[in-house]
Design a protein around this motif. Structure first.
Motif, PDB file in Angstrom:
ATOM      1  N   GLU A 166     -69.697  98.501  74.013  1.00 55.48           N
ATOM      2  CA  GLU A 166     -69.806  99.806  74.667  1.00 55.48           C
ATOM      3  C   GLU A 166     -68.450 100.278  75.182  1.00 55.48           C
TER       4      GLU A 166
ATOM      5  N   LYS B  48     -64.879 101.461  74.400  1.00 55.40           N
ATOM      6  CA  LYS B  48     -64.382 102.070  73.173  1.00 55.40           C
ATOM      7  C   LYS B  48     -62.867 102.211  73.165  1.00 55.40           C
ATOM      8  N   TYR B  49     -62.308 102.048  71.989  1.00 50.35           N
ATOM      9  CA  TYR B  49     -60.909 102.416  71.793  1.00 50.35           C
ATOM     10  C   TYR B  49     -60.847 103.902  71.446  1.00 50.35           C
ATOM     11  N   GLY B  50     -60.054 104.658  72.202  1.00 48.01           N
ATOM     12  CA  GLY B  50     -59.923 106.081  71.894  1.00 48.01           C
ATOM     13  C   GLY B  50     -58.495 106.521  71.687  1.00 48.01           C
TER      14      GLY B  50
ATOM     15  N   ALA C 144     -74.794 113.085  77.061  1.00 46.75           N
ATOM     16  CA  ALA C 144     -74.232 112.322  75.946  1.00 46.75           C
ATOM     17  C   ALA C 144     -74.533 113.062  74.666  1.00 46.75           C
ATOM     18  N   GLN C 145     -73.508 113.481  73.955  1.00 45.63           N
ATOM     19  CA  GLN C 145     -73.747 114.063  72.633  1.00 45.63           C
ATOM     20  C   GLN C 145     -73.347 113.043  71.570  1.00 45.63           C
ATOM     21  N   CYS C 146     -72.064 113.010  71.198  1.00 47.20           N
ATOM     22  CA  CYS C 146     -71.712 111.950  70.259  1.00 47.20           C
ATOM     23  C   CYS C 146     -71.754 110.592  70.941  1.00 47.20           C
ATOM     24  N   GLY C 147     -71.570 110.580  72.264  1.00 42.04           N
ATOM     25  CA  GLY C 147     -71.747 109.356  73.035  1.00 42.04           C
ATOM     26  C   GLY C 147     -70.524 108.479  73.138  1.00 42.04           C
ATOM     27  N   PHE C 148     -69.433 108.878  72.481  1.00 41.52           N
ATOM     28  CA  PHE C 148     -68.275 107.984  72.435  1.00 41.52           C
ATOM     29  C   PHE C 148     -67.533 107.933  73.762  1.00 41.52           C
TER      30      PHE C 148
ATOM     31  N   THR D 230     -69.057 108.433  76.624  1.00 41.03           N
ATOM     32  CA  THR D 230     -70.062 108.310  77.675  1.00 41.03           C
ATOM     33  C   THR D 230     -69.844 107.092  78.581  1.00 41.03           C
TER      34      THR D 230
ATOM     35  N   CYS E 182     -63.716 114.477  76.873  1.00 37.48           N
ATOM     36  CA  CYS E 182     -64.930 114.637  76.079  1.00 37.48           C
ATOM     37  C   CYS E 182     -64.679 115.822  75.159  1.00 37.48           C
TER      38      CYS E 182
END
Lengths: 784, 167, 289
Positions: free
Chosen positions: B37, B39-41, B100-104, B106, B137
């Motif tokens: 859960e 994430k690398y962004g 949460a849409q794409c959830g990345f 979130t 986001c």
């Protein structure tokens, strides 16, 4: 979000009868995303998995003198280093639609891995495959690439010059589109009022939070399976072509995608993963860094727009003459189609009898440009809506009056020739934002000025009709009455899968929680086409609706026969099969159906409207299935000493036809508006002689929560769309108006028009200083 | 030293971390703990997708080495659930609002919100935006996210967080 | 994300830390990591060894020593932001630190890291030159004190020798009748400033008696504006705007690929005056109270 109901005469279905559709249900995917258990493309790990990384060009235009992988290959942990020569079919040829050379239809060439020369900064040259991620940085550095720098071309106008360096052998003009409706030249000569302007938009990145990623493996029966972050599982065909294997041997799975916005419409990691699997036979993972995502993945086309708009003294539009020059970067990708969208929508959502459009997409040694939310129909709004606003000022009309006066309606034709066949509620979207806006704000400080602007747009939904678009869905009851829906749609974060489940639940009378949607698998879900072009709710939604309706009908037919009830009395509902007596619980009813040998499943295909391919000279009865219109309103405050623009208030209203899930619709509108505000104010890929200087999130500035105001979304439900339950697509439309809306508001605040994006504080300040004269005052837009 | 051994508590579980010295907390959590859960962004500390709490404070796990946090407690977004195993209050508010849409983003949003919501301060919407501005986001325009956090803070009023915190 | 492996050590003393730095050319000091680790992740810095000084207990926290605030170099931005003493004796520091990065960066990032990294657009080093702070620098054998104004020598460069550590920061408390002002223009919330200005001022009667102004983002290092400061004495806050051109002799903005120098210069004039006026008015408010 506010939802505003439709007029009775255009309602296709009675909203009050709906149980599931139209309710703001939490999406079925949301709980897992929030709990952290959703597995995205980079989250899969397989035994003995390898890791890969691309070696990319450090120059924008160069001959590759030498590519030596020996040192990299000898590094411990490196399994393979692939060059273009190692790719079975390294040359990829794509048709450029509508474009002819002297002897043949134009095709564009690209390479999976560059061999002879590189054409843009960041172009892939080699693929390193290693046992561990830790080896990749050093291995990449050990691939020796010797360049001989070649002259490049970094300006689309210069690229059209005779002497300009050629990016590709066929010349630098990728595509050209013409529209000639009526006689714009004569009409402009005769028009009592003519407005002229030139506008520029910038390179923009999608900047989804999930960088490109995937894992691929060799599955049973020799199927190379690629689970990747993509909007298009149908790329399995392109991958097969590159590998030289049968298309049936490639399978693409799209798990939940961490944002797409068009940036995952073209292939990203897929061919490289497939090549590495083909070479090694082992599972492979590839995750692009944010920096390489920003460096070299296709961008939004920067455009130079030249508009001349003629009107009668009462504001009636009589002519528009529009020239569009787009920098399409170094590869063709979807550039020709992007410009086609620009051409068809450039005249805006207005009736205008005489329109001339000349649009060109030109190669340069910049990063390639391709699909991004709005797909060419976004940039032109910045030009068109500036013209409409200036026209209103010249005529002392309010911005809403001039738009209402010219608003396109059902039955009107766009300049390209397409007739609008559904009710289009443009005027109503204007009414809505003005009504909701309330009084104009006061400046918060003495050196600040405030202003209000509106802008409208129209955006196609659904693919170009000559692509003969289809979407298929399979739906089946399980014995216990739960529902399985299979549909190849990739879910890119817009709730694509959940919406299909909601539609199926509505038709089949079951609780949405009883529907499981399998999506995004090119081998095991019926192909539904791309999650692009604002088409999924329209196309796959209709396919799911069609399949569910057929399943309902065949189920009820069978129950009527088996239970001896009148067919006309039966319906599916929470009690199972209802009507004509005691409800029959669904599992029992399905037993009756099976007893007759009637299947519990249906595969249905929905066909979009079909059409003929267009030529360079665009004239067609139909180009797109239909359009979504909208109007945005912004109040801004401009600091006249620093040039900073602050958006104080933002409203966005679109005719969404029907909000299948109002929460998802609101999310699309707010998200699109925010992305548009980013384009308006802060976002830009900055290139200097072809070198990308914005390859990082420090430099590429998408708006933060603090940079944005509350965004008020208003969904207008005309019920008149071509999607299920009268829905229209809403994925792309909200990206169109923001830049023009803000530019119009800034014009209102400081009396100067900004014509170049992004509207940085230094540009605002320069515009204030350059202001030679004060414009005549004009009435402010106020509510009806 | 090139390898470091440390003890780190992750969502209440104490773990031994025997990882290469250069391993970021992000990579350790994802590759060794299975905390996917996180994430690398961006790797730059800008986007916030990798945010976790260390001893209750939100940090960029891409800008912390696993070796640096010997003896400390890490909470990821998956650790924000209710004691009964369902969604925690912030998580539930995110669900109810469609945040949460794409959830990345979130998970990172949730832990950042958990830190300042846990402080029990009454915040207006602008202050919520200020507190969240380091988490990017691209889907929601932040509207539903700010709504969700606002809901939780309003429910909470100005009283201090419940025993057991905000989760 | 794809980093080259490196070593890591937690020295027990400044002496040990400095020895590591002396021994290994590729060694770098790791404090909060919020400036260094992004560079490492992007491959722009490839250290062989990171020397983590966070465990050096003396470098943590802050306290008042007589008339000055003593801040350990490893004190995080967040500690400064939330500390009541900082708000009381150095409100400029308390206000400006809120503008640094974002919550997560402030939770990890340290004041010493910010000073030693010497980004010319950073908020804290600019405020520290306005507050006339001093930095203590230790090489394990000898401690020296450097005035904040002399510390940075240019873009990302300082007077710190390769084997020296910045250990503490001493900030003289301004008197109770001083006011402060802080102004910043960034392209986006949380970004490095295009230009930031910090000022403290003391008024007598209705006039400015003392004024100090610092600017960030307009030269390779943060600068003071002595010309403007001198000219402001004896003027009312309302009369300060006409002095704006007097920042020009003390700034040297340069064009970069994103921002023209003339815009930075313009912002310097606007923000210096706004900060100075805010500071003067706050001083007047204190006197009125």
């Amino acid at each position: 979000m506010t939802t505003v109901g439709g007029r009775d005469e255009v309602q296709r279905s009675d909203a009050s009868q709906l149980r599931v559709v139209g309710r703001p249900l939490p999406r079925t995917d949301a709980a897992e995303k929030i709990a952290g258990s959703t597995r995205y493309a980079a989250d899969l790990a397989l035994p003995a998995m390898l890791h890969t990384r691309l070696v990319r060009s450090t120059l924008p235009s160069a001959r590759l003198v030498r590519r030596d992988t020996a040192r990299a290959r000898s590094l411990a942990g490196v399994v393979a280093v692939l060059l273009g020569e190692d790719v079975p079919h390294n040359e990829v040829w794509v048709d450029v639609p509508g474009q002819q050379t002297e002897v043949r239809a134009l095709k564009a060439r690209s390479q999976v891995l560059a061999t002879g020369r590189v054409r843009y900064h960041g172009q892939p040259i080699a693929l390193v495959v290693a046992e561990s991620e830790d080896v990749l940085a050093e291995a990449e550095a050990l691939v020796d690439v010797e360049y001989e720098e070649l002259p490049g071309v970094f300006d689309p106008e210069e690229a059209l010059g005779e002497e300009a360096p050629r990016v590709h052998e066929d010349g630098n003009l990728l595509a050209e589109w013409h529209i000639d409706s009526g006689d714009a030249a004569t009409a402009l000569e005769r028009a009592p009022i003519v407005i002229e302007g030139q506008y520029r938009t910038q390179f923009v990145d999608h900047a989804y939070l999930e960088p490109e990623a995937g894992v691929a493996w060799l599955d049973d029966d020799g199927v190379i399976t690629i689970r990747a972050s993509t909007q298009v599982v149908e790329h399995f065909r392109d991958i097969a072509a590159i590998l030289g294997v049968p298309q049936a041997r490639i399978r693409v799975i799209a798990p939940y995608v961490g944002g797409g916005f068009g940036g995952k419409e073209d292939m990203t990691v897929e061919p490289y993963l497939a090549l590495a699997v083909l070479r090694t036979g082992r599972p492979v993972r590839m995750v692009w860094t944010r920096q390489e995502s920003l460096l070299a993945r296709p961008k939004r086309h920067p455009m130079r727009l030249r508009y001349r708009t003629g009107a009668e003294n009462d504001g009636t539009l009589v002519a528009q003459d529009i020239e569009i020059l787009a920098d399409t970067g170094a590869e063709a990708y979807l550039g020709a189609l992007v410009l086609l969208y620009s051409s068809v929508t450039a005249a805006g959502p207005y009736r205008c009898p005489n329109v001339r459009v000349r649009a060109r997409a030109v190669y340069t040694n910049h990063p390639p440009c391709s699909a991004m939310r709005g797909f060419g129909a976004m940039q032109v709004v910045f030009g068109c809506e500036a013209q409409i606003d200036e026209l209103a000022r010249r005529l002392q009309l309010t911005p809403d009056e001039i738009r209402r006066r010219n608003a396109i309606r059902e039955g009107d034709r766009l300049p390209v020739g397409q007739q609008i066949v559904t009710p289009i509620w443009l005027g109503e979207t204007i009414d809505q934002v003005l009504r909701a806006a309330g009084p104009r704000p006061e400046p918060s400080r003495p050196h600040c000025r405030v202003g209000r602007g509106i802008a409208s747009n129209l955006q196609p939904y659904g693919r170009l009709v000559w692509l003969q678009d289809t979407a298929a869905a399979w739906i089946g009851f399980q014995f216990d009455g739960s529902v399985t829906l299979r549909c190849g749609v990739p879910d890119i974060g817009g709730g694509q899968a959940a919406s299909l489940g909601q539609i199926a639940a509505e038709v089949l009378g079951v609780d949405p929680a009883r529907v499981t949607v399998h999506f995004g698998d090119s081998a095991r879900t019926p192909l539904a086409g791309t999650s692009t072009a604002t088409r999924q709710l329209y196309m796959s939604g209709n396919a799911a609706h069609l399949a569910a309706t057929r399943l309902r009908d065949q189920t009820l037919d069978a129950v009527a026969e088996a239970a001896g009830r009148a067919r006309g009395a039966l319906r599916l509902g929470p009690g199972g099969v209802e009507g004509g007596g005691e409800p029959i619980a669904l599992p029992r009813a399905l037993e009756l159906v099976r007893g007759l040998g009637v299947p519990l499943e249906v595969l249905a295909t929905f066909h979009g409207p079909r059409g003929r391919a267009v030529a360079r000279d665009l004239a067609a009865e139909r180009v797109f299935p239909d359009f979504t219109v909208g109007t945005h309103l912004a109040d801004v405050e401009v600091d006249c000493d620093t040039g900073q623009i602050r958006v104080v208030r933002y409203l966005a209203c679109h005719d969404v036809g029907r909000a299948i899930n109002p929460q998802s619709v609101s999310g699309q509108i707010c998200g699109g508006a925010a992305m548009g505000i980013g384009s308006a104010l802060t976002e830009e890929i900055v290139l200097e002689s072809g070198i990308n200087l914005t390859a990082g999130f420090f430099q590429y500035r998408i708006p933060t929560a603090l940079d944005l105001p509350d965004i008020e979304a208003i969904a207008l439900e005309s019920g008149a769309g071509m999607g299920p339950f009268g829905a229209r697509g809403i994925g792309e439309p909200p990206i169109g108006p923001p830049a023009a809306t803000i530019a119009n508001a800034v014009r209102d605040a400081i009396g100067v028009r900004l014509t170049e994006l992004p509207m940085t504080p230094e540009r605002v300040l320069a515009a204030i200083r350059a202001q030679a004269h004060t414009d005549p005052p004009r009435p402010a837009p106020t509510g009806p | 030293m090139t390898d470091a051994t440390s003890r780190i508590t992750v969502n209440g579980r104490e773990l031994e971390c025997r990882a290469a010295a250069h391993l970021s907390l992000l990579r350790w959590l994802r590759d060794h703990v299975g905390a996917l859960e996180v994430k690398y962004g961006c790797g730059e500390g800008v986007c916030g997708a990798c945010a976790v709490l260390i001893d209750g404070q939100a940090v960029n796990s891409c800008l912390v080495l696993a070796a640096q946090i010997d003896g400390r407690a890490v909470t990821t977004s998956a650790g924000l659930g209710s004691p009964s195993g369902g969604l925690g209050r912030l998580q539930q508010a995110f669900l109810d609002r469609g945040a949460a849409q794409c959830g990345f983003c979130t998970g990172g949003m949730l832990v950042t919100a958990a830190e300042f919501a846990g402080a029990g301060e009454a915040l207006d919407r602008r202050s919520i935006r200020d507190a969240l501005h380091g988490n990017l986001c691209r889907c929601t325009g932040y509207q539903a996210i700010v709504d969700a956090v606002d809901d939780v803070l309003r429910d909470q009023g100005s009283s201090s967080p419940p025993a057991g915190g905000w989760t | 994300m794809y980093v080259r492996p490196f070593g890591y050590t937690r020295p027990a003393s400044p002496l040990e830390a400095c020895e590591h730095l002396r021994r290994d050319d590729g060694a770098k000091v790791l404090a909060g990591g919020q400036s260094l680790l992004p560079l490492v992740n992007l491959g722009l810095s490839t250290p062989s060894l990171l020397v983590d000084i966070q465990s050096l207990g003396d470098l943590h926290g802050l306290h008042l020593e007589g008339e000055q605030l003593v801040i350990g170099a490893s004190t995080t931005h967040r500690m400064l932001e939330r500390d009541a003493q900082v708000r009381r004796v150095a409100p400029l520091l308390a206000a400006s630190v809120r503008e640094v990065g974002n919550l997560r960066v402030r939770n990890r990032g340290t004041i010493g890291g910010s000073v030693a990294h010497a980004d010319p657009a950073a908020e804290l080093p600019m405020c520290l030159i306005v507050l006339e702070a001093r930095y203590l620098v230790d090489n394990g054998a000898r401690v020296r004190s450097v005035p904040a104004a002399d510390f940075a020598t240019g873009f990302l460069t300082t007077r710190l020798a390769p084997d020296e550590l910045l250990t503490r920061i001493e900030v003289p408390a301004a008197g109770p009748d001083w006011g402060w002002g802080f102004q910043e223009v960034a392209r986006r919330a949380g970004d490095f400033a295009l230009v930031a200005a910090a000022a403290i001022a003391r008024c007598e009667g209705t006039l400015v008696a003392d004024l100090r102004i610092g600017l960030a983002g307009v030269a390779p290092r943060p600068v003071r504006c002595p010309t403007l400061e001198a000219a402001a004495r004896g003027r009312s806050p309302e009369a300060l705007p006409e002095l704006a051109p007097l920042v020009d002799p003390d700034i040297a903005p340069s064009d970069d690929s994103f921002t023209p120098a003339h815009y930075r210069a313009h912002l310097a004039r606007v923000l210096a005056i706004r900060a100075a006026q805010d500071a003067a008015r706050r001083s007047l408010d204190v006197r009125a109270a």
